[in-house]
Design an enzyme around this catalytic site. Structure first.
Site, PDB file in Angstrom:
ATOM      1  N   SER A 139       0.936  -1.247  -0.081  1.00  0.00           N
ATOM      2  CA  SER A 139      -0.010   0.099   0.029  1.00  0.00           C
ATOM      3  C   SER A 139       0.713   1.348   0.025  1.00  0.00           C
ATOM      4  O   SER A 139       2.094   1.189   0.549  1.00  0.00           O
ATOM      5  CB  SER A 139      -0.968   0.051   1.348  1.00  0.00           C
ATOM      6  OG  SER A 139      -1.527   1.158   1.458  1.00  0.00           O
ATOM      7  N   TYR A 152      -1.401  -0.593  10.319  1.00  0.00           N
ATOM      8  CA  TYR A 152      -1.380  -0.650   9.008  1.00  0.00           C
ATOM      9  C   TYR A 152      -0.056  -0.369   8.357  1.00  0.00           C
ATOM     10  O   TYR A 152       0.288  -0.902   7.449  1.00  0.00           O
ATOM     11  CB  TYR A 152      -2.440  -0.013   8.411  1.00  0.00           C
ATOM     12  CG  TYR A 152      -3.115  -0.231   6.866  1.00  0.00           C
ATOM     13  CD1 TYR A 152      -3.443  -1.613   6.577  1.00  0.00           C
ATOM     14  CD2 TYR A 152      -2.829   0.620   5.781  1.00  0.00           C
ATOM     15  CE1 TYR A 152      -3.770  -1.962   5.294  1.00  0.00           C
ATOM     16  CE2 TYR A 152      -3.062   0.367   4.633  1.00  0.00           C
ATOM     17  CZ  TYR A 152      -3.399  -1.056   4.334  1.00  0.00           C
ATOM     18  OH  TYR A 152      -3.671  -1.133   2.875  1.00  0.00           O
TER      19      TYR A 152
END
Length: 257
Positions: A139, A152
């Site tokens: 990501s 995350y």
């Protein structure tokens, strides 16, 4: 025989869109997820028969579970040309909260250990064959730490570093390691976000671009390219300016919210 793609997290979002794109390109599918019923219903709705898809129940948070799914895939369908470790979670954390330390541990177990465990059953077979592509879905959140996104961001930074290490290990084998960094994609994971999502892509658009990158065997790609520009700027921004830029930014929802 048609080539084979093994995809985790294929019950929704990016994983499902990638499965659809590879099917359209003439691949057989090996799809792994906890929610096998949803995958089977999706395949049936698209008229994808048993000759072209096999579904494997697996939990990437449990090493033996996903390793067993990979081994079953090889036994039933053969060694894939492409393995996409897509399964992941995205939850906000607050380090002051003891319960959120468990969320951090779960995130790392799924997004990092689960990714390595997904690749594990296929590495030796791909190396022996002399070809294959192992695809890690990271990501743009891997580039800098964002407030409230500690679990995350850390996990996706780990995906990038792990895939880079694996790429070096397999360089002489003919097996390629592809690292993809999606920007914002309209999926169940992102719809609850409390901040702006520039350059938002539909899953199908992301899958089209990801497919081309995977087929080309690129080592690293940010999708869309506009987010690639943002990523380069984020990398070079001095800490005081970066901290100022993200001050007051909405935080990712925690599990208790």
């Amino acid at each position: 025989m048609k080539p084979l793609a093994f995809v985790t997290g294929a019950s929704s979002g990016i994983g499902q869109a990638l499965a659809a794109r590879f099917h359209e390109a003439g691949y057989r599918l090996a799809l792994a997820a906890r929610r096998t019923g949803e995958i089977e219903a999706w395949a049936a709705s698209r008229g994808i028969g048993a000759a072209d898809v096999q579904v494997y129940g697996a939990d990437v948070a449990q090493i033996d579970s996903i390793v067993a799914a990979g081994a079953a895939c090889i036994e039933r369908q053969g060694v894939p040309e492409v393995v996409i470790a897509n399964a992941g979670i995205s939850v906000g954390i607050d380090t002051e909260d003891r319960g959120d330390l468990d969320v951090l541990a779960e995130t790392l177990a799924i997004n990092n250990v689960g990714l390595a465990a997904t690749f594990h059953p296929f590495v030796a077979a791909m190396r022996a064959r002399g070809r294959g592509r192992l695809v890690g879905i990271a990501s743009v959140a891997a580039i800098r730490g964002l407030p409230g996104h500690g679990a995350y961001c850390a996990s996706k930074a780990g995906v990038v570093a792990y895939c880079e290490s694996l790429r070096g290990e397999l360089r002489a084998s003919g097996v390629k390691v592809v690292t993809l960094l999606p920007g914002y994609v309209d999926t169940p994971l992102t719809r609850g976000n409390r901040y702006g999502m520039p350059f938002l892509l539909q899953p199908e658009t992301f899958a089209d671009r990801a497919f081309l990158a995977i087929e080309a065997g690129v080592s690293y790609r940010v999708i869309p390219w506009q987010m690639g520009v943002v990523v380069k700027l984020m990398r070079v921004l001095p800490n005081p300016l970066f901290d100022l830029a993200v001050q007051g930014r909405g935080r990712k929802k925690r599990r208790t919210e």
